[in-house]
Design an enzyme around this catalytic site. Sequence first.
Site, PDB file in Angstrom:
ATOM      1  N   GLY A  37       0.797  -1.224   0.000  1.00 53.30           N
ATOM      2  CA  GLY A  37       0.000   0.000   0.000  1.00 53.30           C
ATOM      3  C   GLY A  37       0.827   1.271   0.000  1.00 53.30           C
ATOM      4  O   GLY A  37       2.014   1.253  -0.325  1.00 53.30           O
ATOM      5  N   HIS A  45       4.217   1.724  -7.734  1.00 49.65           N
ATOM      6  CA  HIS A  45       3.151   0.717  -7.641  1.00 49.65           C
ATOM      7  C   HIS A  45       2.221   0.802  -8.849  1.00 49.65           C
ATOM      8  O   HIS A  45       1.832  -0.211  -9.422  1.00 49.65           O
ATOM      9  CB  HIS A  45       2.305   0.953  -6.388  1.00 49.65           C
ATOM     10  CG  HIS A  45       3.055   0.850  -5.097  1.00 49.65           C
ATOM     11  ND1 HIS A  45       3.334   1.939  -4.315  1.00 49.65           N
ATOM     12  CD2 HIS A  45       3.578  -0.212  -4.448  1.00 49.65           C
ATOM     13  CE1 HIS A  45       3.981   1.556  -3.235  1.00 49.65           C
ATOM     14  NE2 HIS A  45       4.167   0.252  -3.287  1.00 49.65           N
ATOM     15  N   VAL A  47      10.973   3.178 -10.844  1.00 46.52           N
ATOM     16  CA  VAL A  47      10.419   4.495 -11.177  1.00 46.52           C
ATOM     17  C   VAL A  47      11.045   5.514 -10.224  1.00 46.52           C
ATOM     18  O   VAL A  47      11.135   5.275  -9.017  1.00 46.52           O
ATOM     19  CB  VAL A  47       8.881   4.495 -11.039  1.00 46.52           C
ATOM     20  CG1 VAL A  47       8.311   5.867 -11.382  1.00 46.52           C
ATOM     21  CG2 VAL A  47       8.273   3.420 -11.937  1.00 46.52           C
ATOM     22  N   HIS A  86       2.397   4.797  -4.839  1.00 46.38           N
ATOM     23  CA  HIS A  86       3.038   5.881  -5.569  1.00 46.38           C
ATOM     24  C   HIS A  86       3.172   5.417  -7.011  1.00 46.38           C
ATOM     25  O   HIS A  86       2.741   4.301  -7.353  1.00 46.38           O
ATOM     26  CB  HIS A  86       4.395   6.256  -4.940  1.00 46.38           C
ATOM     27  CG  HIS A  86       5.311   5.085  -4.718  1.00 46.38           C
ATOM     28  ND1 HIS A  86       5.799   4.313  -5.747  1.00 46.38           N
ATOM     29  CD2 HIS A  86       5.802   4.533  -3.576  1.00 46.38           C
ATOM     30  CE1 HIS A  86       6.567   3.362  -5.259  1.00 46.38           C
ATOM     31  NE2 HIS A  86       6.580   3.457  -3.946  1.00 46.38           N
ATOM     32  N   GLN A  99      14.849  -8.702  -3.327  1.00 51.62           N
ATOM     33  CA  GLN A  99      13.535  -9.341  -3.159  1.00 51.62           C
ATOM     34  C   GLN A  99      13.102 -10.005  -4.464  1.00 51.62           C
ATOM     35  O   GLN A  99      12.592 -11.129  -4.466  1.00 51.62           O
ATOM     36  CB  GLN A  99      12.523  -8.271  -2.748  1.00 51.62           C
ATOM     37  CG  GLN A  99      11.076  -8.693  -2.840  1.00 51.62           C
ATOM     38  CD  GLN A  99      10.148  -7.624  -2.317  1.00 51.62           C
ATOM     39  OE1 GLN A  99      10.047  -7.441  -1.119  1.00 51.62           O
ATOM     40  NE2 GLN A  99       9.473  -6.896  -3.188  1.00 51.62           N
ATOM     41  N   LYS A 121      13.384  -1.953  -7.898  1.00 59.14           N
ATOM     42  CA  LYS A 121      13.853  -1.143  -6.764  1.00 59.14           C
ATOM     43  C   LYS A 121      14.263  -2.084  -5.624  1.00 59.14           C
ATOM     44  O   LYS A 121      15.259  -1.866  -4.956  1.00 59.14           O
ATOM     45  CB  LYS A 121      12.720  -0.216  -6.307  1.00 59.14           C
ATOM     46  CG  LYS A 121      13.186   1.081  -5.735  1.00 59.14           C
ATOM     47  CD  LYS A 121      13.371   1.066  -4.247  1.00 59.14           C
ATOM     48  CE  LYS A 121      12.063   1.054  -3.495  1.00 59.14           C
ATOM     49  NZ  LYS A 121      12.291   0.971  -2.047  1.00 59.14           N
ATOM     50  N   ARG A 143       8.372   5.011   1.889  1.00 56.35           N
ATOM     51  CA  ARG A 143       9.017   5.625   3.053  1.00 56.35           C
ATOM     52  C   ARG A 143       9.480   7.062   2.793  1.00 56.35           C
ATOM     53  O   ARG A 143       9.796   7.772   3.741  1.00 56.35           O
ATOM     54  CB  ARG A 143      10.210   4.775   3.513  1.00 56.35           C
ATOM     55  CG  ARG A 143       9.796   3.428   4.091  1.00 56.35           C
ATOM     56  CD  ARG A 143      10.994   2.662   4.614  1.00 56.35           C
ATOM     57  NE  ARG A 143      10.591   1.422   5.245  1.00 56.35           N
ATOM     58  CZ  ARG A 143      10.434   0.252   4.625  1.00 56.35           C
ATOM     59  NH1 ARG A 143      10.639   0.190   3.327  1.00 56.35           N
ATOM     60  NH2 ARG A 143      10.065  -0.824   5.278  1.00 56.35           N
TER      61      ARG A 143
END
Length: 289
Positions: free
Chosen positions: A31, A37, A176, A34, A153, A149, A187
Amino acid sequence: METITEIAALRQTLRQAMREGKTIGLVPTMGAFHEGHLTLMRRARAENDLVVTTLFVNPSQFNDPEDFEKYPRDDARDAALAAAEGVDYLFMPAPKEIYPKEFDTVVVVRALSERLEGASRPGHFNGVSTVVAKLLNIAGADRAYFGEKDWQQLQLVKRMAADLDIPTEIISVPTVREADGLALSSRNVRLTLEQRKAATVLSSALSDTQAIADTGVQDAYQLAAWLRQTIEVQPGAKIDYAVVVDPETLQEVDTIENGALAAVAATFGKVRLIDNRLLIAPLGPGLRR
Ligand code: AMP
């Protein structure tokens, strides 16, 4: 767009769609949407019949309780943004839906979860791999979209999907950035104006490292040392790591001859940010890329 909070309900809906021959694209998120996402959602929208975005601030991947507590949350705004991108289903489960009290399984991707982010944030990647395995199993999507980014992961999810024979194709989407280069992150809203300015050092140091590589420097240690020093001298930046590694295994490399990944993590005030860039070795004289 329909909001779904229960696993059984999402499964039933998606099974029906699959029976009708529809393809499904999954975009897992925490969530505070930005442009990063939204870019993942757009890509999923373009490549699939149905798009499912999951919004779950996964408690098990936060090693720092304050980070979890302070993680930005705005479900109503997120739902409106996802709907505007043409997302079909927003899956927003409560923590107990994902982790009922008898829950007792952890998915561990061993080597990849121990380095870099894993070393700095103990347990983080076990939380990530476990929740992503669950989300991939729940949705049974054709494709799932992850941002570069969070490069480590992304590699971990690819490894896990391959190792566990999860049939969903893992698609990576380029980072992005803001106009000044800062990688978008949920963050970033916690940065003060001064920290926000200082934080541009991450992307500029990564670009400058490629510029040095372009002059013919291929020694990974030399490039990593330069990267580290550039960030260290920025007032307000507290460096965690600055490395040049193999893009798939994230193990240190000696040379960037065959390509490498420069990865950095640093804290600005209480906000920890990460960024990375693929380094490309220049070709010999007279050759074109
Ligand atoms: P998060 O909500 O931070 O867990 O991120 C959800 C997904 O969005 C992950 O696959 C992230 O890698 C991806 N993402 C986050 N920031 C960006 C960005 N700046 N550019 C591209 N993808 C991103």
